[in-house]
Design a protein around this motif. Structure first.
Motif, PDB file in Angstrom:
ATOM      1  N   SER A 204       0.822  -1.209   0.000  1.00  0.00           N
ATOM      2  CA  SER A 204       0.000   0.000   0.000  1.00  0.00           C
ATOM      3  C   SER A 204       0.855   1.258   0.000  1.00  0.00           C
ATOM      4  O   SER A 204       0.614   2.193  -0.773  1.00  0.00           O
ATOM      5  CB  SER A 204      -0.922  -0.012   1.227  1.00  0.00           C
ATOM      6  N   SER A 207       3.586   1.459  -3.248  1.00  0.00           N
ATOM      7  CA  SER A 207       2.952   1.685  -4.556  1.00  0.00           C
ATOM      8  C   SER A 207       2.680   3.167  -4.795  1.00  0.00           C
ATOM      9  O   SER A 207       2.477   3.587  -5.942  1.00  0.00           O
ATOM     10  CB  SER A 207       1.659   0.885  -4.663  1.00  0.00           C
ATOM     11  N   GLN A 208       2.679   3.966  -3.721  1.00  0.00           N
ATOM     12  CA  GLN A 208       2.432   5.408  -3.829  1.00  0.00           C
ATOM     13  C   GLN A 208       3.729   6.224  -3.866  1.00  0.00           C
ATOM     14  O   GLN A 208       3.684   7.436  -4.058  1.00  0.00           O
ATOM     15  CB  GLN A 208       1.582   5.881  -2.640  1.00  0.00           C
ATOM     16  N   ILE A 228       1.819  -5.791  -5.145  1.00  0.00           N
ATOM     17  CA  ILE A 228       1.642  -4.420  -5.649  1.00  0.00           C
ATOM     18  C   ILE A 228       0.913  -4.424  -6.988  1.00  0.00           C
ATOM     19  O   ILE A 228       0.023  -3.591  -7.225  1.00  0.00           O
ATOM     20  CB  ILE A 228       3.013  -3.722  -5.771  1.00  0.00           C
ATOM     21  N   LEU A 229       1.273  -5.352  -7.870  1.00  0.00           N
ATOM     22  CA  LEU A 229       0.587  -5.433  -9.163  1.00  0.00           C
ATOM     23  C   LEU A 229      -0.890  -5.768  -8.983  1.00  0.00           C
ATOM     24  O   LEU A 229      -1.756  -5.206  -9.672  1.00  0.00           O
ATOM     25  CB  LEU A 229       1.266  -6.473 -10.057  1.00  0.00           C
ATOM     26  N   LEU A 231      -2.688  -5.067  -6.351  1.00  0.00           N
ATOM     27  CA  LEU A 231      -3.322  -3.910  -5.712  1.00  0.00           C
ATOM     28  C   LEU A 231      -3.575  -2.790  -6.714  1.00  0.00           C
ATOM     29  O   LEU A 231      -4.641  -2.144  -6.683  1.00  0.00           O
ATOM     30  CB  LEU A 231      -2.415  -3.401  -4.591  1.00  0.00           C
ATOM     31  N   THR A 232      -2.613  -2.548  -7.611  1.00  0.00           N
ATOM     32  CA  THR A 232      -2.711  -1.405  -8.528  1.00  0.00           C
ATOM     33  C   THR A 232      -3.388  -1.742  -9.848  1.00  0.00           C
ATOM     34  O   THR A 232      -3.855  -0.837 -10.551  1.00  0.00           O
ATOM     35  CB  THR A 232      -1.310  -0.847  -8.833  1.00  0.00           C
ATOM     36  N   LYS A 234      -1.822  -2.801 -12.407  1.00  0.00           N
ATOM     37  CA  LYS A 234      -0.885  -2.484 -13.488  1.00  0.00           C
ATOM     38  C   LYS A 234      -0.330  -3.760 -14.112  1.00  0.00           C
ATOM     39  O   LYS A 234      -0.351  -4.828 -13.514  1.00  0.00           O
ATOM     40  CB  LYS A 234       0.262  -1.625 -12.957  1.00  0.00           C
ATOM     41  N   GLU A 239       5.025   0.583 -14.786  1.00  0.00           N
ATOM     42  CA  GLU A 239       3.823   1.404 -14.800  1.00  0.00           C
ATOM     43  C   GLU A 239       3.545   1.986 -13.419  1.00  0.00           C
ATOM     44  O   GLU A 239       2.874   3.005 -13.284  1.00  0.00           O
ATOM     45  CB  GLU A 239       2.621   0.578 -15.270  1.00  0.00           C
ATOM     46  N   VAL A 240       4.073   1.323 -12.392  1.00  0.00           N
ATOM     47  CA  VAL A 240       3.934   1.823 -11.018  1.00  0.00           C
ATOM     48  C   VAL A 240       5.072   2.783 -10.695  1.00  0.00           C
ATOM     49  O   VAL A 240       4.857   3.860 -10.119  1.00  0.00           O
ATOM     50  CB  VAL A 240       3.935   0.648 -10.016  1.00  0.00           C
ATOM     51  N   TRP A 241       6.305   2.406 -11.062  1.00  0.00           N
ATOM     52  CA  TRP A 241       7.504   3.202 -10.774  1.00  0.00           C
ATOM     53  C   TRP A 241       8.239   3.485 -12.094  1.00  0.00           C
ATOM     54  O   TRP A 241       9.206   2.791 -12.449  1.00  0.00           O
ATOM     55  CB  TRP A 241       8.429   2.454  -9.839  1.00  0.00           C
TER      56      TRP A 241
END
Length: 509
Positions: A204, A207-208, A228-229, A231-232, A234, A239-241
């Motif tokens: 959580s 990912s931000q 993380i994938l 959760l998001t 993506k 695509e997250v970072w």
């Protein structure tokens, strides 16, 4: 953050001169470290027992001080655990790192002195980034956060004034405020005890963040990235970072996971992968050239004195131990260390091969107790990792985890090796994968090939293709979840195999 990045890069670039110094004078550097260690510990109980005050040469040290396993040193370590001062090292010991115990049924508790923290572990962390900068001078990695998966800390049951934890947790707990500012997640999350809750909070939070680097064990990093994938939503981690630059990995071989990271998580040739070799006992080596995959520069000025025992000498009462100038490229050595935390001629349990000398680069080839040699085949972890990689490439699959052990010969029956393998992307043809694995092992290990000749001593390997999450569940059952714990790759008995197979319904039907 650009100012922070530029200042950090400028500061770390200056450290490269020191690295070049020990690369140029490796033998002299190690002699200096040896002399400093002996002089500092001469008045400890260990130093008095072995007459450190009278030692004038490495040969005298080797003649007087035996090579020791953890069990040999434990009577001393136990006294340090109970708060007794000046036993193995003169500085007060306030921290102990707890090893994963993969080579031993019980956990190992290792002293972490102030010198070991500052001159070894922290120097290693700084030099790790220095060598990254040397490979990528225009890096912007300090514009974002560095993600690291920490362990946990607990009170020492023997002494209320000290603490015990994974070495990553000990390091994080003692980081200066400026270093804590540059990492994620917050310390209170990174050091959480409950692994599943920690992962959820890490996913959580991280990912931000603008994460530009990760330091971690591949197996547990995969678990976090998948969360993380999910959760998001993506497709991949870029695509997250989008500014992600480098994954610094260690503890287990990266080869079975390289394709997975490069295709699923970070599908870009701009992402670098940097290998380190560190453990609860110390920080040993760093990949200094991103083009030399699997090769790491032995860091010679971290307060650790190195010796190397040819593997055929391991187990002897008085094994022959070699110094740097005596080692040969390509030979297997068990590594012995004497450290600035008071571990003296300690057989760490790892085997290494030198890939070059002057400068001295090594690759981790396995463990002194992690191998299969039930039939004279002498298969080491390096062989298994290579075979897994070749088989995966030939069958277009991605391996997540594996372990292997022997199937013993019975009454009139021949032996074999039994594998349990979990995939992120399974092979379309399991038989083809099995054949490719067997053939790759035969190519890389002549002893295995001889035993497999016409199935005379060894039959083809038995492979269990298990569902995703199998190893994670098994490690959880063993209370071995967390970044410092590793799946045992090879074993010369069936302890891990039988325990794991007992949890797989299809294996019992």
């Amino acid at each position: 953050m650009k100012l922070v990045n530029d200042m950090t890069v400028w500061f770390l670039k200056r450290r490269f001169e020191r690295i070049e110094q020990f690369m140029k004078y490796p033998v002299e550097t190690q002699q200096r470290i040896f002399s400093e260690l002996i002089e500092t510990a001469r008045y400890t109980e260990f130093g008095s027992r072995y007459n450190f005050g009278q030692i004038r040469s490495v040969k005298e040290f080797q003649d007087q001080v035996p090579v020791s396993t953890y069990e040999d040193l434990y009577p001393y370590i136990e006294r340090v655990l109970k708060g007794e001062p000046n036993v193995m090292w003169p500085s007060p010991i306030e921290w102990f790192s707890k090893s994963s115990g993969t080579t031993n049924a019980r956990s190992k508790y290792l002293p972490v002195s102030p010198e070991a923290l500052e001159e070894c572990h922290y120097e290693g962390g700084k030099d790790m980034m220095t060598l990254l900068i040397n490979n990528r001078p225009d890096t912007q990695v300090f514009d974002g956060k560095g993600l690291s998966i920490g362990g946990t800390l607990h009170a020492n049951p023997f002494d209320d004034y000290t603490q015990i934890g994974d070495v990553s947790a000990v390091i994080m707990q003692n980081l200066p405020s400026w270093a804590e500012f540059m990492r994620t997640p917050p310390l209170e999350v990174a050091l959480m005890d409950h692994w599943e809750s920690k992962l959820e909070k890490m996913a959580s939070i991280c990912s931000q963040e603008n994460v530009t680097s990760i330091l971690g064990v591949p197996t547990w990093t995969i678990v976090l990235l998948d969360q993380i994938l999910e959760l998001t939503g993506k497709k991949n981690m870029l695509e997250v970072w989008p500014d992600f630059e480098v994954f610094v990995h260690g503890a287990v071989s990266f080869e079975p996971y390289r394709d997975l990271f490069m295709t699923k998580y970070f599908p870009s040739d701009q992402v670098l992968y940097l290998e380190t070799y560190s453990a609860s006992e110390g920080f040993f080596a760093i990949q200094d050239d991103v083009n030399r995959v699997g090769e790491m520069l032995l860091m010679l000025d971290y307060g650790i004195f190195y010796e190397f025992i040819p593997v055929e000498e391991v187990g002897k009462k008085h094994p022959k131990a070699l110094l740097l100038h005596e080692v040969e490229v390509g030979k297997n050595y068990a590594m012995v260390i004497s450290t600035n935390a008071g571990l003296w001629r300690y057989l760490i349990g790892d085997t290494v091969k030198f890939t070059s000398v002057y400068p001295f680069r090594v690759k981790v080839s396995g463990r002194t107790k992690h191998f299969i040699n039930a039939f004279g085949e002498e298969v080491i972890v390096e062989n298994a990792d290579h075979a897994i990689k070749v088989a995966a490439q030939k069958t277009d699959c991605l391996v997540a985890n594996y372990t292997a052990g022997p199937v013993y010969m019975g009454d009139g029956s021949r032996g074999s090796h039994e594998w349990i393998i979990e995939f992120t992307k399974a092979p379309e043809n399991e038989q083809e994968f099995s054949h490719a694995l067997d053939e790759a092992l035969r190519e890389v290990n002549s002893d295995y090939d001889a035993k497999r000749y016409k199935d005379m001593a060894l039959l083809p390997p038995v492979i269990h293709f298990v569902p995703a999450g199998t190893f994670y569940s098994w490690m959880g059952k063993r209370k071995k979840l967390g970044g410092q714990n590793k799946v045992p790759r090879l074993s010369n008995d069936r302890e891990y195999l039988d325990d794991l197979l007992g949890d797989i319904p299809s294996a019992n039907s």
